[in-house]
Motif scaffolding. Structure first.
Motif, PDB file in Angstrom:
ATOM      1  N   TRP A   1       7.664   0.168  -8.339  1.00 24.20           N
ATOM      2  CA  TRP A   1       8.394  -1.048  -7.936  1.00 24.20           C
ATOM      3  C   TRP A   1       9.797  -1.042  -8.539  1.00 24.20           C
ATOM      4  O   TRP A   1      10.779  -1.363  -7.860  1.00 24.20           O
TER       5      TRP A   1
ATOM      6  N   TYR B   1       4.000  -4.919  -1.995  1.00 21.33           N
ATOM      7  CA  TYR B   1       3.364  -6.246  -1.985  1.00 21.33           C
ATOM      8  C   TYR B   1       2.178  -6.359  -1.034  1.00 21.33           C
ATOM      9  O   TYR B   1       1.597  -7.436  -0.921  1.00 21.33           O
TER      10      TYR B   1
ATOM     11  N   LEU C   1       6.306 -13.332   0.372  1.00 24.69           N
ATOM     12  CA  LEU C   1       7.391 -12.423  -0.028  1.00 24.69           C
ATOM     13  C   LEU C   1       8.022 -11.767   1.195  1.00 24.69           C
ATOM     14  O   LEU C   1       7.428 -11.672   2.237  1.00 24.69           O
TER      15      LEU C   1
ATOM     16  N   CYS D   1      -4.673  -4.745  -7.363  1.00 28.65           N
ATOM     17  CA  CYS D   1      -3.478  -4.383  -6.624  1.00 28.65           C
ATOM     18  C   CYS D   1      -3.446  -5.108  -5.284  1.00 28.65           C
ATOM     19  O   CYS D   1      -4.492  -5.246  -4.682  1.00 28.65           O
ATOM     20  N   PRO D   2      -2.336  -5.610  -4.802  1.00 30.67           N
ATOM     21  CA  PRO D   2      -0.996  -5.529  -5.399  1.00 30.67           C
ATOM     22  C   PRO D   2      -0.594  -6.784  -6.173  1.00 30.67           C
ATOM     23  O   PRO D   2       0.597  -6.988  -6.426  1.00 30.67           O
TER      24      PRO D   2
ATOM     25  N   PRO E   1      -6.943   3.879  -7.396  1.00 33.55           N
ATOM     26  CA  PRO E   1      -5.895   4.273  -6.452  1.00 33.55           C
ATOM     27  C   PRO E   1      -5.920   5.785  -6.257  1.00 33.55           C
ATOM     28  O   PRO E   1      -6.436   6.517  -7.099  1.00 33.55           O
TER      29      PRO E   1
ATOM     30  N   ALA F   1      -6.038  -0.458 -12.630  1.00 34.00           N
ATOM     31  CA  ALA F   1      -5.538   0.911 -12.875  1.00 34.00           C
ATOM     32  C   ALA F   1      -4.270   1.209 -12.077  1.00 34.00           C
ATOM     33  O   ALA F   1      -3.434   2.003 -12.521  1.00 34.00           O
ATOM     34  N   ALA F   2      -4.111   0.573 -10.917  1.00 32.43           N
ATOM     35  CA  ALA F   2      -2.960   0.883 -10.069  1.00 32.43           C
ATOM     36  C   ALA F   2      -1.646   0.376 -10.654  1.00 32.43           C
ATOM     37  O   ALA F   2      -0.585   0.928 -10.353  1.00 32.43           O
TER      38      ALA F   2
ATOM     39  N   VAL G   1       2.016  -6.755  -9.095  1.00 32.72           N
ATOM     40  CA  VAL G   1       3.389  -6.443  -8.666  1.00 32.72           C
ATOM     41  C   VAL G   1       4.004  -7.642  -7.945  1.00 32.72           C
ATOM     42  O   VAL G   1       5.197  -7.909  -8.070  1.00 32.72           O
ATOM     43  N   ILE G   2       3.171  -8.382  -7.211  1.00 33.10           N
ATOM     44  CA  ILE G   2       3.661  -9.595  -6.549  1.00 33.10           C
ATOM     45  C   ILE G   2       4.097 -10.614  -7.613  1.00 33.10           C
ATOM     46  O   ILE G   2       5.170 -11.228  -7.502  1.00 33.10           O
TER      47      ILE G   2
ATOM     48  N   VAL H   1       0.902   2.748 -12.267  1.00 28.65           N
ATOM     49  CA  VAL H   1       1.711   3.545 -11.339  1.00 28.65           C
ATOM     50  C   VAL H   1       2.652   2.640 -10.534  1.00 28.65           C
ATOM     51  O   VAL H   1       3.818   2.972 -10.307  1.00 28.65           O
ATOM     52  N   ASP H   2       2.125   1.484 -10.125  1.00 31.33           N
ATOM     53  CA  ASP H   2       2.862   0.666  -9.160  1.00 31.33           C
ATOM     54  C   ASP H   2       4.028  -0.094  -9.786  1.00 31.33           C
ATOM     55  O   ASP H   2       5.030  -0.356  -9.101  1.00 31.33           O
TER      56      ASP H   2
ATOM     57  N   LEU I   1       4.166   4.557  -4.933  1.00 29.80           N
ATOM     58  CA  LEU I   1       3.490   3.266  -4.863  1.00 29.80           C
ATOM     59  C   LEU I   1       2.088   3.482  -4.285  1.00 29.80           C
ATOM     60  O   LEU I   1       1.941   4.068  -3.231  1.00 29.80           O
ATOM     61  N   THR I   2       1.062   2.977  -4.994  1.00 28.29           N
ATOM     62  CA  THR I   2      -0.307   3.218  -4.503  1.00 28.29           C
ATOM     63  C   THR I   2      -0.832   2.069  -3.648  1.00 28.29           C
ATOM     64  O   THR I   2      -1.771   2.268  -2.883  1.00 28.29           O
ATOM     65  N   HIS I   3      -0.252   0.871  -3.799  1.00 29.55           N
ATOM     66  CA  HIS I   3      -0.757  -0.203  -2.942  1.00 29.55           C
ATOM     67  C   HIS I   3       0.001  -0.201  -1.607  1.00 29.55           C
ATOM     68  O   HIS I   3       1.032   0.450  -1.472  1.00 29.55           O
TER      69      HIS I   3
END
Lengths: 99, 383
Positions: free
Chosen positions: A73, B305, B383, A37-38, B335, A64-65, A41-42, A68-69, B345-347
Protein backbone atom coordinates in the motif's frame (compact mmCIF):
# COMPACT_ATOMS: atom_id res chain seq x y z
CA UNK A 1 11.46 -2.72 -10.76
CA UNK A 2 14.14 -5.24 -9.79
CA UNK A 3 14.37 -4.31 -6.14
CA UNK A 4 13.27 -7.11 -3.84
CA UNK A 5 10.57 -6.79 -1.21
CA UNK A 6 11.80 -5.29 2.02
CA UNK A 7 9.25 -6.12 4.70
CA UNK A 8 11.56 -5.70 7.66
CA UNK A 9 13.53 -2.63 6.75
CA UNK A 10 15.28 -1.35 9.83
CA UNK A 11 14.23 1.99 11.31
CA UNK A 12 16.57 4.84 10.59
CA UNK A 13 17.28 3.86 6.98
CA UNK A 14 14.36 5.44 5.16
CA UNK A 15 14.22 8.85 3.56
CA UNK A 16 13.14 11.70 5.81
CA UNK A 17 13.84 9.72 8.92
CA UNK A 18 15.98 10.53 11.92
CA UNK A 19 18.65 7.86 12.45
CA UNK A 20 18.28 6.08 15.76
CA UNK A 21 14.74 7.34 16.20
CA UNK A 22 12.66 5.62 18.86
CA UNK A 23 10.68 3.01 16.88
CA UNK A 24 7.71 3.39 19.22
CA UNK A 25 7.29 7.09 18.36
CA UNK A 26 4.02 6.83 16.51
CA UNK A 27 1.50 9.64 16.24
CA UNK A 28 -1.44 7.27 15.78
CA UNK A 29 -1.86 3.55 16.36
CA UNK A 30 -4.72 1.65 14.70
CA UNK A 31 -5.79 -1.54 16.46
CA UNK A 32 -6.72 -3.92 13.64
CA UNK A 33 -6.34 -7.18 15.58
CA UNK A 34 -8.78 -9.83 14.40
CA UNK A 35 -9.50 -8.04 11.13
CA UNK A 36 -8.84 -9.97 7.93
CA UNK A 37 -7.57 -8.67 4.62
CA UNK A 38 -8.20 -6.04 3.32
CA UNK A 39 -9.72 -4.43 6.45
CA UNK A 40 -6.42 -3.35 8.08
CA UNK A 41 -5.33 -1.56 4.88
CA UNK A 42 -8.74 0.09 4.57
CA UNK A 43 -8.36 1.37 8.16
CA UNK A 44 -4.92 2.68 7.30
CA UNK A 45 -6.24 4.47 4.21
CA UNK A 46 -9.06 6.02 6.22
CA UNK A 47 -6.80 7.32 8.98
CA UNK A 48 -3.47 8.19 7.36
CA UNK A 49 -4.84 11.71 6.87
CA UNK A 50 -5.28 12.02 10.64
CA UNK A 51 -1.53 12.45 11.11
CA UNK A 52 0.60 15.26 9.72
CA UNK A 53 2.94 14.62 6.76
CA UNK A 54 6.17 13.12 8.13
CA UNK A 55 4.44 11.63 11.15
CA UNK A 56 4.12 7.90 11.74
CA UNK A 57 0.90 5.92 11.81
CA UNK A 58 1.03 2.29 12.97
CA UNK A 59 -1.26 -0.60 12.15
CA UNK A 60 -1.44 -3.45 14.67
CA UNK A 61 -2.70 -6.54 12.85
CA UNK A 62 -2.98 -10.27 13.34
CA UNK A 63 -3.82 -11.10 9.72
CA UNK A 64 -0.86 -12.63 7.88
CA UNK A 65 -1.56 -10.60 4.73
CA UNK A 66 -1.06 -7.25 6.48
CA UNK A 67 2.70 -7.75 6.69
CA UNK A 68 2.83 -7.81 2.88
CA UNK A 69 -0.09 -5.54 2.09
CA UNK A 70 0.88 -2.55 4.24
CA UNK A 71 4.29 -2.14 2.52
CA UNK A 72 2.57 -2.70 -0.86
CA UNK A 73 0.00 0.00 0.00
CA UNK A 74 2.82 2.41 0.89
CA UNK A 75 4.50 1.76 -2.46
CA UNK A 76 1.26 2.22 -4.40
CA UNK A 77 0.16 5.35 -2.46
CA UNK A 78 3.56 6.99 -2.18
CA UNK A 79 3.95 6.71 1.60
CA UNK A 80 7.08 5.45 3.35
CA UNK A 81 7.03 2.06 5.00
CA UNK A 82 9.15 2.34 8.14
CA UNK A 83 9.21 -1.23 9.46
CA UNK A 84 7.53 -3.97 11.44
CA UNK A 85 7.67 -4.87 15.15
CA UNK A 86 6.61 -8.35 16.20
CA UNK A 87 4.50 -7.90 19.31
CA UNK A 88 5.02 -11.50 20.36
CA UNK A 89 1.34 -12.41 20.61
CA UNK A 90 0.73 -13.20 16.95
CA UNK A 91 0.29 -9.52 16.18
CA UNK A 92 2.64 -7.29 14.25
CA UNK A 93 2.87 -3.51 14.34
CA UNK A 94 3.52 -2.03 10.91
CA UNK A 95 4.76 1.55 10.88
CA UNK A 96 4.09 3.97 8.04
CA UNK A 97 5.37 7.52 7.61
CA UNK A 98 2.84 9.73 5.85
CA UNK A 99 4.21 11.36 2.71
CA UNK B 1 -30.05 -29.16 -9.99
CA UNK B 2 -32.53 -26.53 -8.79
CA UNK B 3 -33.26 -23.10 -10.19
CA UNK B 4 -31.20 -21.54 -7.42
CA UNK B 5 -28.10 -23.59 -8.28
CA UNK B 6 -25.18 -21.36 -9.32
CA UNK B 7 -24.78 -21.15 -13.07
CA UNK B 8 -21.29 -21.60 -14.48
CA UNK B 9 -19.56 -18.48 -15.69
CA UNK B 10 -20.29 -17.99 -19.38
CA UNK B 11 -16.82 -16.62 -20.04
CA UNK B 12 -14.25 -18.94 -18.54
CA UNK B 13 -10.98 -17.12 -17.84
CA UNK B 14 -9.28 -19.66 -15.59
CA UNK B 15 -7.30 -21.84 -18.00
CA UNK B 16 -4.34 -21.84 -15.59
CA UNK B 17 -6.52 -23.91 -13.22
CA UNK B 18 -7.74 -26.15 -16.03
CA UNK B 19 -7.84 -25.73 -19.80
CA UNK B 20 -11.07 -27.03 -21.37
CA UNK B 21 -10.67 -30.35 -23.19
CA UNK B 22 -9.26 -29.78 -26.66
CA UNK B 23 -11.64 -31.00 -29.41
CA UNK B 24 -8.88 -33.29 -30.70
CA UNK B 25 -8.77 -35.00 -27.28
CA UNK B 26 -12.53 -35.42 -27.18
CA UNK B 27 -12.54 -37.45 -30.41
CA UNK B 28 -9.65 -39.62 -29.33
CA UNK B 29 -10.93 -40.32 -25.83
CA UNK B 30 -14.21 -41.74 -27.14
CA UNK B 31 -12.41 -44.09 -29.54
CA UNK B 32 -9.81 -45.03 -26.91
CA UNK B 33 -12.46 -45.83 -24.29
CA UNK B 34 -13.72 -48.49 -26.72
CA UNK B 35 -10.28 -49.96 -27.42
CA UNK B 36 -8.02 -49.12 -24.50
CA UNK B 37 -9.69 -50.90 -21.57
CA UNK B 38 -7.49 -53.99 -21.23
CA UNK B 39 -4.39 -54.48 -19.08
CA UNK B 40 -1.48 -53.46 -21.32
CA UNK B 41 0.78 -56.05 -19.62
CA UNK B 42 -1.25 -59.09 -20.71
CA UNK B 43 -0.57 -61.14 -23.81
CA UNK B 44 -3.98 -61.37 -25.47
CA UNK B 45 -5.35 -59.27 -28.30
CA UNK B 46 -7.21 -56.59 -26.30
CA UNK B 47 -4.13 -56.18 -24.08
CA UNK B 48 -1.88 -55.74 -27.13
CA UNK B 49 -4.34 -53.13 -28.34
CA UNK B 50 -4.13 -51.25 -25.04
CA UNK B 51 -0.35 -51.53 -25.01
CA UNK B 52 -0.18 -50.21 -28.55
CA UNK B 53 -2.31 -47.19 -27.60
CA UNK B 54 -0.20 -46.50 -24.51
CA UNK B 55 3.07 -46.77 -26.44
CA UNK B 56 1.60 -44.52 -29.09
CA UNK B 57 0.60 -41.94 -26.47
CA UNK B 58 4.12 -42.03 -25.02
CA UNK B 59 5.70 -41.61 -28.45
CA UNK B 60 3.49 -38.64 -29.31
CA UNK B 61 4.13 -36.90 -25.97
CA UNK B 62 7.87 -37.51 -26.33
CA UNK B 63 7.90 -36.05 -29.83
CA UNK B 64 5.84 -33.01 -28.84
CA UNK B 65 8.01 -32.27 -25.79
CA UNK B 66 11.26 -32.99 -27.64
CA UNK B 67 12.33 -35.85 -25.36
CA UNK B 68 12.98 -39.60 -25.70
CA UNK B 69 10.01 -41.96 -25.31
CA UNK B 70 11.78 -43.81 -22.48
CA UNK B 71 12.02 -40.52 -20.57
CA UNK B 72 8.20 -40.19 -20.44
CA UNK B 73 6.01 -41.65 -17.66
CA UNK B 74 2.27 -41.10 -17.35
CA UNK B 75 1.27 -40.39 -13.75
CA UNK B 76 -2.07 -40.01 -11.98
CA UNK B 77 -1.86 -36.19 -12.07
CA UNK B 78 0.56 -33.31 -12.49
CA UNK B 79 0.93 -33.19 -8.71
CA UNK B 80 1.78 -36.90 -8.71
CA UNK B 81 4.43 -36.22 -11.36
CA UNK B 82 5.91 -33.49 -9.14
CA UNK B 83 5.92 -35.79 -6.11
CA UNK B 84 7.49 -38.72 -7.95
CA UNK B 85 9.96 -36.50 -9.74
CA UNK B 86 11.20 -34.64 -6.69
CA UNK B 87 11.12 -37.52 -4.22
CA UNK B 88 12.68 -40.01 -6.65
CA UNK B 89 15.48 -37.59 -7.42
CA UNK B 90 16.00 -36.95 -3.70
CA UNK B 91 16.28 -40.68 -3.05
CA UNK B 92 18.78 -41.12 -5.87
CA UNK B 93 20.81 -38.23 -4.46
CA UNK B 94 20.67 -39.35 -0.84
CA UNK B 95 24.43 -39.90 -0.68
CA UNK B 96 25.05 -36.31 -1.77
CA UNK B 97 22.72 -34.88 0.87
CA UNK B 98 19.14 -33.72 1.43
CA UNK B 99 19.54 -30.02 0.81
CA UNK B 100 17.23 -28.54 -1.83
CA UNK B 101 17.71 -25.03 -3.23
CA UNK B 102 14.61 -23.30 -4.61
CA UNK B 103 13.03 -19.86 -5.00
CA UNK B 104 10.13 -18.78 -2.77
CA UNK B 105 7.68 -18.87 -5.69
CA UNK B 106 7.67 -22.60 -6.45
CA UNK B 107 4.23 -24.24 -6.51
CA UNK B 108 2.88 -25.33 -3.11
CA UNK B 109 3.02 -28.99 -4.21
CA UNK B 110 6.81 -28.65 -4.50
CA UNK B 111 7.01 -27.10 -1.03
CA UNK B 112 4.73 -29.77 0.46
CA UNK B 113 6.69 -32.62 -1.14
CA UNK B 114 9.97 -31.30 0.27
CA UNK B 115 8.43 -30.87 3.71
CA UNK B 116 6.97 -34.39 3.60
CA UNK B 117 10.37 -35.80 2.60
CA UNK B 118 12.08 -33.97 5.47
CA UNK B 119 14.45 -32.31 3.00
CA UNK B 120 16.21 -29.18 4.19
CA UNK B 121 14.94 -26.45 1.92
CA UNK B 122 17.15 -23.45 1.17
CA UNK B 123 14.58 -20.93 -0.06
CA UNK B 124 15.81 -17.88 -1.98
CA UNK B 125 14.16 -14.53 -2.60
CA UNK B 126 12.82 -13.43 -5.98
CA UNK B 127 12.65 -9.98 -7.54
CA UNK B 128 9.56 -7.76 -7.86
CA UNK B 129 8.58 -9.57 -11.06
CA UNK B 130 8.69 -12.92 -9.28
CA UNK B 131 11.85 -14.03 -11.07
CA UNK B 132 14.52 -16.13 -9.39
CA UNK B 133 18.18 -15.14 -9.61
CA UNK B 134 20.03 -17.97 -11.43
CA UNK B 135 23.44 -16.93 -10.10
CA UNK B 136 22.16 -16.87 -6.53
CA UNK B 137 20.52 -20.30 -6.92
CA UNK B 138 23.73 -21.74 -8.40
CA UNK B 139 25.82 -20.19 -5.63
CA UNK B 140 23.51 -21.64 -2.97
CA UNK B 141 23.69 -25.03 -4.72
CA UNK B 142 27.47 -25.07 -4.37
CA UNK B 143 27.17 -25.67 -0.62
CA UNK B 144 27.93 -29.26 0.39
CA UNK B 145 24.99 -31.62 0.85
CA UNK B 146 22.93 -30.17 -1.99
CA UNK B 147 20.71 -32.83 -3.58
CA UNK B 148 19.03 -30.71 -6.23
CA UNK B 149 17.79 -27.31 -7.33
CA UNK B 150 14.07 -26.91 -8.03
CA UNK B 151 13.06 -24.19 -10.48
CA UNK B 152 9.73 -23.92 -12.29
CA UNK B 153 9.69 -23.15 -16.03
CA UNK B 154 7.29 -20.25 -15.44
CA UNK B 155 5.25 -19.10 -12.49
CA UNK B 156 1.72 -20.49 -12.33
CA UNK B 157 0.25 -17.42 -10.62
CA UNK B 158 1.91 -14.47 -12.32
CA UNK B 159 3.23 -15.93 -15.59
CA UNK B 160 6.84 -14.77 -15.20
CA UNK B 161 9.25 -17.12 -16.97
CA UNK B 162 12.09 -18.46 -14.86
CA UNK B 163 15.74 -18.61 -15.95
CA UNK B 164 16.16 -22.40 -16.05
CA UNK B 165 18.73 -22.28 -18.86
CA UNK B 166 20.68 -19.58 -17.00
CA UNK B 167 20.63 -21.63 -13.82
CA UNK B 168 21.93 -24.74 -15.57
CA UNK B 169 24.63 -22.71 -17.31
CA UNK B 170 25.68 -21.14 -13.99
CA UNK B 171 25.80 -24.53 -12.29
CA UNK B 172 27.89 -26.15 -15.02
CA UNK B 173 30.16 -23.10 -15.33
CA UNK B 174 30.91 -23.52 -11.65
CA UNK B 175 31.70 -27.21 -12.16
CA UNK B 176 28.55 -28.34 -10.34
CA UNK B 177 26.71 -31.48 -11.42
CA UNK B 178 23.73 -30.84 -9.10
CA UNK B 179 20.57 -31.85 -11.02
CA UNK B 180 17.73 -29.42 -11.70
CA UNK B 181 14.08 -30.36 -11.15
CA UNK B 182 11.74 -28.34 -13.36
CA UNK B 183 8.04 -28.03 -12.57
CA UNK B 184 6.99 -27.30 -16.16
CA UNK B 185 3.24 -27.51 -15.57
CA UNK B 186 2.48 -23.85 -16.26
CA UNK B 187 4.19 -23.86 -19.66
CA UNK B 188 4.25 -27.44 -20.99
CA UNK B 189 2.70 -27.68 -24.45
CA UNK B 190 2.50 -23.90 -24.70
CA UNK B 191 6.27 -23.44 -24.90
CA UNK B 192 9.31 -25.66 -25.40
CA UNK B 193 10.69 -27.20 -22.24
CA UNK B 194 13.65 -25.18 -20.99
CA UNK B 195 16.94 -26.99 -21.63
CA UNK B 196 19.00 -28.63 -18.92
CA UNK B 197 16.38 -30.28 -16.68
CA UNK B 198 17.25 -33.62 -15.09
CA UNK B 199 13.68 -34.34 -14.02
CA UNK B 200 10.56 -32.43 -15.04
CA UNK B 201 6.81 -32.57 -14.48
CA UNK B 202 3.81 -31.57 -16.59
CA UNK B 203 0.03 -31.83 -16.36
CA UNK B 204 -2.28 -32.70 -19.26
CA UNK B 205 -5.35 -30.78 -18.07
CA UNK B 206 -3.33 -27.54 -18.21
CA UNK B 207 -2.76 -27.93 -21.97
CA UNK B 208 -6.25 -29.16 -22.87
CA UNK B 209 -5.95 -32.88 -22.15
CA UNK B 210 -8.15 -34.63 -19.60
CA UNK B 211 -7.62 -34.34 -15.84
CA UNK B 212 -5.91 -37.29 -14.19
CA UNK B 213 -2.89 -37.43 -16.50
CA UNK B 214 0.46 -36.11 -15.40
CA UNK B 215 3.75 -36.47 -17.22
CA UNK B 216 6.96 -37.27 -15.37
CA UNK B 217 10.14 -36.80 -17.37
CA UNK B 218 13.40 -38.34 -16.19
CA UNK B 219 16.34 -37.52 -18.41
CA UNK B 220 18.19 -40.55 -19.76
CA UNK B 221 21.12 -41.27 -17.46
CA UNK B 222 19.67 -39.34 -14.49
CA UNK B 223 19.53 -41.27 -11.23
CA UNK B 224 15.97 -41.76 -10.00
CA UNK B 225 14.83 -44.21 -7.30
CA UNK B 226 11.14 -44.82 -6.78
CA UNK B 227 9.96 -43.17 -3.56
CA UNK B 228 6.82 -45.31 -3.44
CA UNK B 229 6.11 -49.07 -3.43
CA UNK B 230 6.90 -50.91 -6.65
CA UNK B 231 3.91 -52.03 -8.69
CA UNK B 232 5.31 -54.13 -11.55
CA UNK B 233 3.45 -52.12 -14.16
CA UNK B 234 4.50 -51.29 -17.73
CA UNK B 235 6.54 -48.37 -16.42
CA UNK B 236 8.61 -48.79 -13.24
CA UNK B 237 8.27 -45.08 -12.41
CA UNK B 238 4.51 -45.26 -11.94
CA UNK B 239 2.00 -47.35 -10.06
CA UNK B 240 -1.61 -48.33 -10.64
CA UNK B 241 -3.51 -49.55 -13.69
CA UNK B 242 -2.62 -47.30 -16.61
CA UNK B 243 -5.36 -44.90 -17.74
CA UNK B 244 -4.75 -45.66 -21.40
CA UNK B 245 -7.68 -43.71 -22.92
CA UNK B 246 -6.81 -40.58 -20.93
CA UNK B 247 -3.09 -40.85 -21.78
CA UNK B 248 -3.98 -41.11 -25.45
CA UNK B 249 -6.37 -38.17 -25.23
CA UNK B 250 -3.66 -36.15 -23.45
CA UNK B 251 -1.25 -36.96 -26.26
CA UNK B 252 -3.79 -35.99 -28.94
CA UNK B 253 -4.48 -32.69 -27.19
CA UNK B 254 -0.76 -31.99 -26.85
CA UNK B 255 -0.13 -32.67 -30.53
CA UNK B 256 -2.96 -30.29 -31.48
CA UNK B 257 -1.82 -27.60 -29.02
CA UNK B 258 1.78 -27.76 -30.25
CA UNK B 259 0.60 -27.54 -33.88
CA UNK B 260 -1.54 -24.48 -33.11
CA UNK B 261 0.65 -22.74 -30.58
CA UNK B 262 2.36 -20.12 -32.73
CA UNK B 263 -1.01 -18.67 -33.70
CA UNK B 264 -2.57 -19.15 -30.24
CA UNK B 265 0.43 -17.66 -28.43
CA UNK B 266 0.40 -14.53 -30.58
CA UNK B 267 -3.35 -14.02 -30.08
CA UNK B 268 -3.24 -14.66 -26.32
CA UNK B 269 -0.22 -12.39 -25.90
CA UNK B 270 -2.07 -9.55 -27.63
CA UNK B 271 -5.26 -10.11 -25.61
CA UNK B 272 -3.37 -10.32 -22.32
CA UNK B 273 -1.56 -7.07 -23.20
CA UNK B 274 -5.02 -5.55 -23.61
CA UNK B 275 -6.10 -6.81 -20.16
CA UNK B 276 -2.84 -5.65 -18.57
CA UNK B 277 -3.33 -2.15 -19.95
CA UNK B 278 -7.00 -2.04 -18.92
CA UNK B 279 -6.26 -3.30 -15.38
CA UNK B 280 -3.38 -0.84 -14.97
CA UNK B 281 -5.80 1.98 -15.88
CA UNK B 282 -8.13 1.05 -13.00
CA UNK B 283 -7.27 3.36 -10.06
CA UNK B 284 -5.11 1.86 -7.30
CA UNK B 285 -4.61 -1.36 -9.22
CA UNK B 286 -1.26 -3.03 -9.65
CA UNK B 287 -0.54 -5.48 -12.48
CA UNK B 288 2.10 -7.95 -11.33
CA UNK B 289 4.56 -10.24 -13.09
CA UNK B 290 6.88 -9.64 -16.03
CA UNK B 291 5.04 -7.72 -18.79
CA UNK B 292 7.17 -9.23 -21.58
CA UNK B 293 9.10 -12.32 -20.53
CA UNK B 294 6.00 -14.24 -19.49
CA UNK B 295 3.50 -16.92 -20.42
CA UNK B 296 1.17 -15.76 -23.19
CA UNK B 297 -2.17 -16.59 -21.61
CA UNK B 298 -1.97 -15.35 -18.03
CA UNK B 299 -2.11 -12.06 -16.11
CA UNK B 300 -2.47 -11.24 -12.43
CA UNK B 301 -3.42 -7.94 -10.84
CA UNK B 302 -4.44 -6.67 -7.41
CA UNK B 303 -6.93 -3.93 -6.53
CA UNK B 304 -6.41 -1.95 -3.33
CA UNK B 305 -9.09 -2.18 -0.61
CA UNK B 306 -10.96 -5.07 -2.22
CA UNK B 307 -11.67 -8.51 -0.88
CA UNK B 308 -10.51 -11.11 -3.43
CA UNK B 309 -13.51 -13.31 -2.78
CA UNK B 310 -15.93 -10.41 -3.30
CA UNK B 311 -14.14 -9.51 -6.53
CA UNK B 312 -14.26 -13.09 -7.87
CA UNK B 313 -17.93 -13.39 -6.87
CA UNK B 314 -18.88 -10.06 -8.46
CA UNK B 315 -17.09 -10.99 -11.69
CA UNK B 316 -18.78 -14.41 -11.67
CA UNK B 317 -22.13 -12.65 -11.36
CA UNK B 318 -21.23 -10.76 -14.53
CA UNK B 319 -20.38 -14.08 -16.19
CA UNK B 320 -16.58 -14.10 -15.86
CA UNK B 321 -14.83 -17.04 -14.19
CA UNK B 322 -11.46 -15.99 -12.74
CA UNK B 323 -9.14 -17.16 -9.95
CA UNK B 324 -7.61 -15.27 -7.03
CA UNK B 325 -4.53 -15.59 -4.86
CA UNK B 326 -6.02 -13.61 -1.98
CA UNK B 327 -6.13 -15.28 1.42
CA UNK B 328 -9.90 -15.16 1.68
CA UNK B 329 -10.17 -17.28 -1.48
CA UNK B 330 -7.63 -19.90 -0.36
CA UNK B 331 -8.47 -22.99 1.67
CA UNK B 332 -5.45 -22.20 3.86
CA UNK B 333 -6.64 -18.63 4.59
CA UNK B 334 -3.04 -17.64 3.91
CA UNK B 335 -2.30 -15.10 1.20
CA UNK B 336 -0.56 -16.39 -1.91
CA UNK B 337 3.06 -17.10 -1.04
CA UNK B 338 3.96 -16.08 -4.60
CA UNK B 339 2.46 -12.59 -4.27
CA UNK B 340 3.99 -12.24 -0.79
CA UNK B 341 7.44 -13.23 -2.11
CA UNK B 342 7.14 -10.54 -4.80
CA UNK B 343 6.06 -7.89 -2.29
CA UNK B 344 2.85 -7.53 -4.34
CA UNK B 345 -0.48 -6.62 -2.84
CA UNK B 346 -2.13 -9.89 -1.80
CA UNK B 347 -5.69 -8.69 -1.28
CA UNK B 348 -8.06 -7.83 -4.12
CA UNK B 349 -6.13 -10.22 -6.33
CA UNK B 350 -7.39 -11.64 -9.62
CA UNK B 351 -5.70 -14.07 -11.96
CA UNK B 352 -7.06 -14.07 -15.50
CA UNK B 353 -5.93 -16.89 -17.79
CA UNK B 354 -7.18 -17.29 -21.34
CA UNK B 355 -8.15 -20.56 -22.95
CA UNK B 356 -7.08 -21.37 -26.50
CA UNK B 357 -10.62 -20.44 -27.56
CA UNK B 358 -10.96 -17.10 -25.70
CA UNK B 359 -12.10 -14.45 -28.17
CA UNK B 360 -11.32 -10.78 -28.51
CA UNK B 361 -15.01 -10.05 -27.88
CA UNK B 362 -14.88 -11.88 -24.52
CA UNK B 363 -11.78 -9.94 -23.51
CA UNK B 364 -13.38 -6.64 -24.52
CA UNK B 365 -16.44 -7.43 -22.41
CA UNK B 366 -14.19 -8.30 -19.48
CA UNK B 367 -12.15 -5.11 -19.66
CA UNK B 368 -15.41 -3.12 -19.92
CA UNK B 369 -16.87 -4.80 -16.81
CA UNK B 370 -13.74 -4.67 -14.65
CA UNK B 371 -13.64 -0.93 -13.77
CA UNK B 372 -17.38 -0.97 -12.96
CA UNK B 373 -17.06 -4.00 -10.69
CA UNK B 374 -14.07 -2.46 -8.88
CA UNK B 375 -15.80 0.91 -8.49
CA UNK B 376 -18.99 -0.73 -7.14
CA UNK B 377 -17.08 -2.77 -4.56
CA UNK B 378 -14.98 0.22 -3.50
CA UNK B 379 -18.14 2.26 -3.05
CA UNK B 380 -19.37 -0.42 -0.63
CA UNK B 381 -16.32 0.09 1.62
CA UNK B 382 -16.50 3.85 1.20
CA UNK B 383 -13.21 4.25 -0.65
Amino acid sequence: MTRGPDPDEAPGQGPGQVPGEDPTAVALELDCRGMVCPAPVIELARHVGDVAPGEVVAVVATDAAARVDVPAWCRMRGHHYVGADDLGDGAVRLRVRRA
Amino acid sequence: MTDSAPRPAATYLDAASGEPLHPAAREVVLAALERGYADPRRLHGPARDARLLLDNARAVVAECLGVRADEVSFTASGTDAVHRGLLGLLRARARSGDRVVLPRVEHSSVLHALKWAGASAETLEVDRLGRADPAALAAAASAPGTALVALQSANHEVGTRQPVAGLVAALRAGGSDVPVFVDARASAGREDLPPGWAVAAASAHLWGGPAGVGVLLVRHGTGWVSPFPADDRVDERTSGFENVPAALAAAAALRAVVAERVEVDARQRRLVDRIRAAAAAVPDTEVVGDPEDRLAHLVTFSCLYLDGEALVTALDRRGFGVASGSACTASTLEPSHVLAAMGALTHGNVRVSLTAATTEDEVERFVAALPEVVADLRAEVGL
